[in-house]
Design a protein around this motif. Structure first.
Motif, mmCIF file in Angstrom:
data_model
loop_
_atom_site.group_PDB
_atom_site.id
_atom_site.type_symbol
_atom_site.label_atom_id
_atom_site.label_comp_id
_atom_site.label_asym_id
_atom_site.label_seq_id
_atom_site.Cartn_x
_atom_site.Cartn_y
_atom_site.Cartn_z
ATOM 1 N N TYR A 22 0.808 -1.065 0.117
ATOM 2 C CA TYR A 22 -0.114 -0.131 0.036
ATOM 3 C C TYR A 22 0.841 1.321 -0.042
ATOM 4 N N PHE A 23 1.910 1.142 0.953
ATOM 5 C CA PHE A 23 2.706 2.588 0.994
ATOM 6 C C PHE A 23 3.611 2.396 -0.489
ATOM 7 N N ALA A 24 4.154 1.492 -0.932
ATOM 8 C CA ALA A 24 5.045 1.134 -2.039
ATOM 9 C C ALA A 24 4.014 1.860 -3.121
ATOM 10 N N LEU A 25 2.627 1.501 -3.297
ATOM 11 C CA LEU A 25 1.805 2.217 -4.137
ATOM 12 C C LEU A 25 1.944 3.704 -4.259
ATOM 13 N N ARG A 26 1.625 4.119 -2.924
ATOM 14 C CA ARG A 26 1.519 5.665 -2.653
ATOM 15 C C ARG A 26 2.558 6.269 -3.187
ATOM 16 N N SER A 27 3.921 5.659 -2.819
ATOM 17 C CA SER A 27 5.106 6.669 -3.113
ATOM 18 C C SER A 27 5.382 6.421 -4.506
ATOM 19 N N ALA A 28 4.625 5.452 -5.230
ATOM 20 C CA ALA A 28 5.055 5.403 -6.842
ATOM 21 C C ALA A 28 4.150 6.390 -7.750
ATOM 22 N N VAL A 29 3.292 6.948 -7.034
ATOM 23 C CA VAL A 29 2.419 7.919 -7.990
ATOM 24 C C VAL A 29 2.604 9.395 -7.298
ATOM 25 N N ASP A 30 2.899 10.224 -8.263
ATOM 26 C CA ASP A 30 3.175 11.930 -7.840
ATOM 27 C C ASP A 30 1.886 12.525 -8.107
ATOM 28 N N VAL A 31 0.889 12.117 -8.784
ATOM 29 C CA VAL A 31 -0.169 13.027 -8.715
ATOM 30 C C VAL A 31 -1.214 12.915 -7.796
ATOM 31 N N GLU A 32 -1.662 13.872 -6.991
ATOM 32 C CA GLU A 32 -2.106 13.703 -5.652
ATOM 33 C C GLU A 32 -3.531 12.906 -5.916
ATOM 34 N N GLU A 33 -4.236 13.280 -6.785
ATOM 35 C CA GLU A 33 -5.610 12.994 -7.094
ATOM 36 C C GLU A 33 -5.541 11.315 -7.298
ATOM 37 N N LYS A 34 -4.832 11.110 -8.336
ATOM 38 C CA LYS A 34 -4.405 9.710 -8.827
ATOM 39 C C LYS A 34 -4.054 8.743 -7.645
ATOM 40 N N ARG A 35 -3.057 9.266 -6.896
ATOM 41 C CA ARG A 35 -2.476 8.526 -5.764
ATOM 42 C C ARG A 35 -3.577 8.302 -4.944
ATOM 43 N N ALA A 36 -4.448 9.218 -4.545
ATOM 44 C CA ALA A 36 -5.465 9.098 -3.458
ATOM 45 C C ALA A 36 -6.431 8.034 -3.816
ATOM 46 N N THR A 37 -6.919 8.220 -5.266
ATOM 47 C CA THR A 37 -8.009 7.402 -5.711
ATOM 48 C C THR A 37 -7.417 5.890 -5.857
ATOM 49 N N LEU A 38 -6.115 5.645 -6.336
ATOM 50 C CA LEU A 38 -5.511 4.173 -6.355
ATOM 51 C C LEU A 38 -5.426 3.813 -4.893
ATOM 52 N N SER A 39 -4.769 4.437 -4.032
ATOM 53 C CA SER A 39 -4.514 4.020 -2.680
ATOM 54 C C SER A 39 -5.947 3.768 -1.847
ATOM 55 N N ALA A 40 -7.038 4.476 -2.347
ATOM 56 C CA ALA A 40 -8.359 4.144 -1.517
ATOM 57 C C ALA A 40 -8.936 2.869 -2.020
ATOM 58 N N VAL A 41 -8.928 2.623 -3.407
ATOM 59 C CA VAL A 41 -9.017 1.367 -4.009
ATOM 60 C C VAL A 41 -8.367 0.331 -3.290
ATOM 61 N N TYR A 42 -7.081 0.327 -3.336
ATOM 62 C CA TYR A 42 -6.251 -0.700 -2.536
ATOM 63 C C TYR A 42 -6.497 -0.861 -1.290
ATOM 64 N N SER A 43 -6.939 0.172 -0.431
ATOM 65 C CA SER A 43 -7.101 0.137 1.066
ATOM 66 C C SER A 43 -8.513 -0.730 1.052
ATOM 67 N N ILE A 44 -9.496 -0.685 0.337
ATOM 68 C CA ILE A 44 -10.777 -1.019 0.485
ATOM 69 C C ILE A 44 -10.318 -2.928 0.133
ATOM 70 N N ILE A 45 -9.517 -3.105 -0.800
ATOM 71 C CA ILE A 45 -9.367 -4.646 -1.109
ATOM 72 C C ILE A 45 -8.567 -5.109 0.214
ATOM 73 N N ALA A 46 -7.588 -4.132 0.527
ATOM 74 C CA ALA A 46 -6.635 -4.777 1.686
ATOM 75 C C ALA A 46 -7.585 -4.877 2.973
ATOM 76 N N GLY A 47 -8.485 -3.930 3.148
ATOM 77 C CA GLY A 47 -9.180 -3.979 4.209
ATOM 78 C C GLY A 47 -10.084 -5.288 4.422
ATOM 79 N N VAL A 48 -10.553 -5.661 3.268
ATOM 80 C CA VAL A 48 -11.504 -6.907 3.356
ATOM 81 C C VAL A 48 -10.520 -8.181 3.442
ATOM 82 N N THR A 49 -9.357 -7.945 3.394
ATOM 83 C CA THR A 49 -8.471 -9.268 3.637
ATOM 84 C C THR A 49 -8.124 -9.280 5.428
ATOM 85 N N VAL A 50 -8.292 -8.336 6.145
ATOM 86 C CA VAL A 50 -7.877 -8.033 7.268
ATOM 87 C C VAL A 50 -8.645 -8.985 8.125
ATOM 88 N N PRO A 51 -9.860 -9.089 8.196
ATOM 89 C CA PRO A 51 -10.679 -10.015 9.186
ATOM 90 C C PRO A 51 -10.191 -11.587 8.854
#
Lengths: 44, 236
Positions: free
Chosen positions: B134-163
């Motif tokens: 997740y943090f590698a993904l964030r550091s790889a994208v420079d454009v703020e909006e794009k970084r936020a959108t991609l990491s939000a989608v990733y955080s949803i997928i990651a959050g589903v795996t947590v339980p």
């Protein structure tokens, strides 16, 4: 005192843990204060 | 966690919990209110449940919070939710590392080795890898909006795996960790909340204290991130 600590080693564990905990709290409170100051200066 | 009274209250609360967790004696036949029963196979090492389990619990709270803020960002496109999402993920990762390290030290004394690739250890390792990505993904994208959108989608997928990784997988697989399938004590006194009442009280107090500590740290991290964000914006 040393005899007591030698017999009750859990107290040594507790002293070390509480020292780390106190250091962490000092850090948190100082950070909180600095952030509040910065927020006030940004508002002005 | 905004008022000074609440913070001092939390400090006192957690200091008492830490002291009780370490100092309450463990005896074979508890008589007094402060005496904890010995859990067979764990003995003094059982004290880790007052610290290690709340750390793992706080990890779950933080990762779920990161997912919720990710969803809210996608709904509103408000970058403040992205700040909150990444702050929660950062704290969750920190608590996850703490839970892993404390568990590993405990494993050395209980199982004889720091790392055994037990299902519980493997699942938390995979969870760390997921949030590392997740943090590698964030550091790889420079454009703020794009970084936020991609990491939000990733955080949803990651959050589903947590339980699944924290609650489900370690319980359906045979392992060494208390509560695993095939545990000689059934699901174990810790997992099924079948602890002695005073032990349960210290444990639940610790869960509450760690959760509140997380909210305080989250508040500080979000405020610091907002200041950093505003300092990077071009001055008018």
């Amino acid at each position: 005192m040393l005899d007591f600590l030698a017999e009750h080693q859990l107290y040594i564990v507790m002293i070390i843990v509480l020292m780390i905990w106190a250091g962490f709290l000092v850090y948190l409170f100082r950070l909180d204060g600095r952030i509040s100051k910065l927020e006030q200066s940004v508002k002005k | 966690m905004k008022s000074a009274t609440a913070k001092i209250g939390l400090v006192v609360w957690l200091t008492l919990v830490i002291s009780a967790g370490i100092l309450f004696p463990m005896v074979a036949a508890p008589q007094k209110w402060y005496e904890l029963p010995i859990i067979p196979g764990l003995e003094e090492k059982a004290r880790i449940i007052f610290f290690h389990v709340p750390m793992a619990w706080t990890t779950v709270v933080a990762f779920i919070a990161s997912t919720i803020y990710g969803i809210r960002f996608l709904m509103t496109k408000n970058l403040d939710y992205d700040l909150r999402s990444v702050s929660a993920a950062g704290l969750g990762t920190m608590f996850c590392i703490l839970a892993t390290v404390t568990g590993s030290i405990w494993a050395k004394f209980n199982w004889g080795s720091f790392w055994n690739w037990d299902p519980r250890e493997t699942s938390i390792f995979v969870l760390l890898l997921i949030y590392g990505a997740y943090f590698a993904l964030r550091s790889a994208v420079d454009v703020e909006e794009k970084r936020a959108t991609l990491s939000a989608v990733y955080s949803i997928i990651a959050g589903v795996t947590v339980p699944f990784f924290i609650f489900v997988m370690p319980r359906i697989m045979t392992g060494l960790h208390p509560g695993s399938k095939g545990d000689p004590q059934g699901a174990g006194p810790v997992v099924q909340f079948k602890m002695a009442p005073n032990m349960l009280l210290v444990f639940l107090s610790s869960l509450l204290g760690f959760t509140l500590l997380y909210f305080w740290m989250f508040n500080l991290k979000v405020r610091a991130s907002r200041l950093e964000f505003h300092s990077q914006q071009p001055q008018e």
